[in-house]
Design an enzyme around this catalytic site. Structure first.
Site, mmCIF file in Angstrom:
data_model
loop_
_atom_site.group_PDB
_atom_site.id
_atom_site.type_symbol
_atom_site.label_atom_id
_atom_site.label_comp_id
_atom_site.label_asym_id
_atom_site.label_seq_id
_atom_site.Cartn_x
_atom_site.Cartn_y
_atom_site.Cartn_z
ATOM 1 N N GLY A 153 -4.307 7.722 -0.815
ATOM 2 C CA GLY A 153 -5.532 7.277 -0.259
ATOM 3 C C GLY A 153 -5.586 5.962 0.221
ATOM 4 O O GLY A 153 -6.482 5.066 0.532
ATOM 5 N N GLY A 192 -5.354 1.048 -6.736
ATOM 6 C CA GLY A 192 -4.647 1.907 -6.557
ATOM 7 C C GLY A 192 -3.987 2.227 -7.609
ATOM 8 O O GLY A 192 -3.876 1.922 -8.995
ATOM 9 N N ILE A 193 -2.536 3.178 -7.643
ATOM 10 C CA ILE A 193 -1.837 3.359 -8.835
ATOM 11 C C ILE A 193 -0.851 2.439 -9.388
ATOM 12 O O ILE A 193 -0.195 1.863 -8.199
ATOM 13 C CB ILE A 193 -1.308 5.060 -8.572
ATOM 14 C CG1 ILE A 193 -0.906 5.743 -9.541
ATOM 15 C CG2 ILE A 193 -0.164 4.944 -7.424
ATOM 16 C CD1 ILE A 193 -0.699 7.100 -9.397
ATOM 17 N N GLY A 194 -0.544 2.144 -10.634
ATOM 18 C CA GLY A 194 0.695 1.450 -10.967
ATOM 19 C C GLY A 194 0.307 0.171 -11.634
ATOM 20 O O GLY A 194 -0.620 -0.162 -11.955
ATOM 21 N N ALA A 195 1.299 -0.451 -11.613
ATOM 22 C CA ALA A 195 1.375 -1.738 -12.613
ATOM 23 C C ALA A 195 0.750 -2.880 -11.922
ATOM 24 O O ALA A 195 -0.039 -3.759 -12.397
ATOM 25 C CB ALA A 195 2.862 -2.182 -12.907
ATOM 26 N N ILE A 196 0.674 -2.780 -10.615
ATOM 27 C CA ILE A 196 0.143 -3.791 -9.617
ATOM 28 C C ILE A 196 -1.385 -3.983 -9.755
ATOM 29 O O ILE A 196 -2.018 -4.835 -10.138
ATOM 30 C CB ILE A 196 0.487 -3.880 -8.180
ATOM 31 C CG1 ILE A 196 2.173 -3.920 -8.069
ATOM 32 C CG2 ILE A 196 0.114 -4.997 -7.448
ATOM 33 C CD1 ILE A 196 2.998 -5.257 -8.545
ATOM 34 N N GLU A 224 -10.538 5.639 -5.498
ATOM 35 C CA GLU A 224 -9.887 7.217 -5.684
ATOM 36 C C GLU A 224 -9.684 7.506 -7.118
ATOM 37 O O GLU A 224 -9.829 8.294 -7.604
ATOM 38 C CB GLU A 224 -8.816 7.147 -4.751
ATOM 39 C CG GLU A 224 -7.665 8.154 -5.044
ATOM 40 C CD GLU A 224 -6.409 7.889 -4.163
ATOM 41 O OE1 GLU A 224 -6.666 7.198 -3.079
ATOM 42 O OE2 GLU A 224 -5.288 8.288 -4.578
HETATM 43 N N1 COA Z 1 14.283 0.024 -0.859
HETATM 44 C C1 COA Z 1 14.949 0.866 -1.430
HETATM 45 N N2 COA Z 1 14.326 1.441 -2.647
HETATM 46 C C2 COA Z 1 13.007 1.059 -3.004
HETATM 47 C C3 COA Z 1 12.434 0.076 -2.488
HETATM 48 C C4 COA Z 1 13.219 -0.388 -1.279
HETATM 49 N N3 COA Z 1 12.426 -1.388 -0.292
HETATM 50 N N4 COA Z 1 11.313 -0.405 -2.880
HETATM 51 C C5 COA Z 1 11.241 0.467 -4.090
HETATM 52 N N5 COA Z 1 12.259 1.274 -4.118
HETATM 53 C C6 COA Z 1 12.705 1.943 -5.132
HETATM 54 C C7 COA Z 1 12.700 1.519 -6.673
HETATM 55 O O1 COA Z 1 13.744 0.713 -6.998
HETATM 56 C C8 COA Z 1 12.165 2.617 -7.325
HETATM 57 O O2 COA Z 1 13.162 3.215 -7.698
HETATM 58 P P1 COA Z 1 13.611 3.891 -9.267
HETATM 59 O O3 COA Z 1 12.620 4.867 -9.355
HETATM 60 O O4 COA Z 1 14.961 4.620 -8.924
HETATM 61 O O5 COA Z 1 13.568 3.068 -10.073
HETATM 62 C C9 COA Z 1 11.363 3.269 -6.753
HETATM 63 O O6 COA Z 1 11.677 3.184 -5.295
HETATM 64 C C10 COA Z 1 9.770 3.149 -6.883
HETATM 65 O O7 COA Z 1 9.398 1.842 -6.487
HETATM 66 P P2 COA Z 1 8.380 1.065 -7.475
HETATM 67 O O8 COA Z 1 8.302 -0.259 -6.829
HETATM 68 O O9 COA Z 1 8.673 1.228 -8.867
HETATM 69 O O10 COA Z 1 7.093 1.793 -7.246
HETATM 70 P P3 COA Z 1 5.668 2.026 -7.899
HETATM 71 O O11 COA Z 1 5.705 3.001 -8.948
HETATM 72 O O12 COA Z 1 5.257 0.759 -8.199
HETATM 73 O O13 COA Z 1 4.984 2.772 -6.799
HETATM 74 C C11 COA Z 1 4.447 3.210 -4.553
HETATM 75 C C12 COA Z 1 4.921 2.070 -5.478
HETATM 76 C C13 COA Z 1 4.382 2.323 -3.039
HETATM 77 C C14 COA Z 1 5.604 4.173 -4.245
HETATM 78 C C15 COA Z 1 2.893 3.809 -4.715
HETATM 79 O O14 COA Z 1 2.185 2.922 -4.783
HETATM 80 C C16 COA Z 1 2.543 5.055 -3.787
HETATM 81 O O15 COA Z 1 3.035 5.840 -3.839
HETATM 82 N N6 COA Z 1 1.847 4.497 -2.841
HETATM 83 C C17 COA Z 1 1.299 5.266 -1.522
HETATM 84 C C18 COA Z 1 -0.027 5.981 -1.985
HETATM 85 C C19 COA Z 1 -1.152 4.939 -2.355
HETATM 86 O O16 COA Z 1 -1.004 3.823 -2.237
HETATM 87 N N7 COA Z 1 -2.019 5.688 -2.792
HETATM 88 C C20 COA Z 1 -3.316 4.790 -3.052
HETATM 89 C C21 COA Z 1 -4.060 4.779 -4.040
HETATM 90 S S1 COA Z 1 -3.562 5.995 -5.325
#
Ligand code: COA
Length: 431
Positions: free
Chosen positions: A335, A214-218, A237
């Protein structure tokens, strides 16, 4: 008429091209870094000519000028996944969000959301008149086939990616020649927490597995721990720069794939120029429409498919919210569920949701007894499989609700475990 003559007859300036958009039209933008930012910019400059033009997109990587408060009445965003450019606009009520599994988005554009105009960003044509969709094939190609009017920015910076990723000049209505660099996404910051999560995920990945990232640092952190694996495959994806390194190191070969052997099957690319250069004319990469790549029935044909995605919150039952914080929509479904379900159809498949145990500088636990009121359940408790944090791995599928809660508390941040355990005992009548 030869395709070259056809091409010349369709040439317009960007200013002329955007005049073909009419008030009330539904306009779809090419996806993510495939967005034709130059054309979109010209459309926004022309805003006074439009009333109530609906703009549909998903990951918005451009300036998203159409979503600014002063554009109210001229443009009405309707996003199927929110990003930095569209989040505030939709949160304020100026725009809307339409939930959808990513693999079903092309069908929506063919049926429920008929497309008047699509704005796309493609490579220069080859000697037979075919332009490549380059970094974004996903919904962009199927939408181009469904749209009444196709306006294309022909961009010499767009890599020529292979696969089911081409549009012939005869299928484009208006052509604007403009070279603009493809938007680059900075490399994610990988700290100690991400590394620990990556290490834990890597324990669940075996030689020869096929991965979705997926997307991002993890997901990028996971790739760091795969350097000793052999013959990994990719059916994803999207991919970013981390995969390039693993191909160059001979770790990703796709040789062990039982389905689409030898090929990385991908919907879109998002990373730096290094990734885009790598993808150019690369026969190992097969770019495809998302109703192929993300269809769980297609994904499931890969044996040993391991999907890795992220989430915002998970409750004791294993209900996962990955897209909103309470009622505030943050992103979308994308996705995630497509791949979780696809992995469940895959012989030997697994799905992983991996995230840091806390948010907001360690002040909030992402593992909670109940989801925050209003949060969307992205992945249901019946679909969920593995949850991974920096503290370990929880296997939820096949386990009781009581056992799930125990396993989740074991991988929660130590600062929150006592409080969570108290809640668990009350919930399961152990006090
Ligand atoms: N409660 C409140 N706020 C929360 C939170 C929680 N439990 N968990 C995270 N946040 C906040 C973070 O502090 C951050 O806020 P900021 O933007 O003000 O700093 C924001 O929410 C994003 O969190 P972060 O952990 O940095 O997100 P990320 O960029 O690592 O993305 C998802 C994680 C889950 C949002 C992202 O993977 C996603 O959209 N997934 C759904 C779609 C998907 O999985 N697609 C598949 C492949 S592309």
């Amino acid at each position: 008429m030869s395709w070259k003559d056809d091409y010349k007859s369709k040439l317009r300036t960007a200013e002329e091209a955007v005049k073909y958009i009419k008030s009330g039209d539904r306009v779809v933008l090419g996806h993510a870094v495939g967005e034709p930012v130059y054309l979109v910019g010209k459309m926004v400059e022309n805003y006074k000519d439009y009333k109530d033009v609906e703009i549909c997109n998903m990951v918005a990587m451009g300036a998203s000028g159409f979503a600014k408060p002063e554009m109210k009445g001229h443009f009405r965003p309707n996003s199927l996944f929110l990003g930095g450019g569209t989040r505030d606009c939709i949160g304020s009520g100026q725009g809307d969000f339409t939930p959808s599994f990513f693999y079903q988005v092309p069908e929506l554009f063919r049926t429920t959301l008929p497309v008047d105009v699509v704005l796309i960003n493609v490579s220069t044509p080859d000697e037979n008149g075919y332009c490549s969709f380059g970094v974004s094939c996903d919904y962009t190609k199927p939408c181009s086939e469904a749209a009444k009017l196709v306006i294309a920015q022909v961009n010499s910076s767009m890599p020529r990616t292979l696969g089911d990723s081409f549009i012939h000049v005869s299928d484009i209505d208006i052509i604007v020649e403009q070279d603009t660099p493809i938007t680059e996404l900075g490399l994610p910051k990988i700290g100690e927490t991400e590394k620990a999560i990556g290490e834990n995920c890597a324990k669940l990945i075996n030689d020869g597995d096929t991965l979705q990232l997926g997307i991002g640092a993890i997901p990028d952190a996971v790739l760091l721990f795969l350097k000793d694996k052999r013959d990994l495959g990719i059916h994803s994806e999207m991919i970013s720069d981390g995969v390039v390194e693993l191909v160059e190191a001979g770790v990703v070969t796709c040789k062990n794939k039982n389905f689409n052997k030898g090929k990385m099957v991908i919907g879109f690319l998002m990373g730096t120029k290094r990734l885009y250069d790598f993808a150019n004319n690369n026969s190992m990469i097969s770019m495809n429409p998302i109703d192929y790549v993300n269809d769980p029935r297609i994904i499931g044909q890969n044996d040993n498919l391991v999907s890795i995605n992220s989430a915002l919150q998970v409750d004791f039952m294993g209900q996962v919210c990955s897209e909103s914080v309470g009622l505030k929509q943050f992103s979308g479904i994308g996705g995630q569920v497509d791949f979780i379900r696809g992995a469940s159809f895959s012989k030997g498949g697994k799905s992983i949701l991996a995230f840091p145990s806390t948010a907001k500088g360690g002040t909030i636990s992402k593992i909670v007894p109940l989801l925050t009121e209003g949060s969307a359940v992205t992945t249901s408790r019946t679909d969920v499989d593995y949850i991974v944090t920096e503290y370990g791995i929880a296997k939820l599928k096949g386990n009781t609700l009581r056992e799930r809660a125990k396993q989740l508390i074991n991988i929660a941040h130590p600062n929150f475990r006592e409080e969570l355990e108290k809640e668990r005992k009350i919930r399961f009548k152990e006090v």
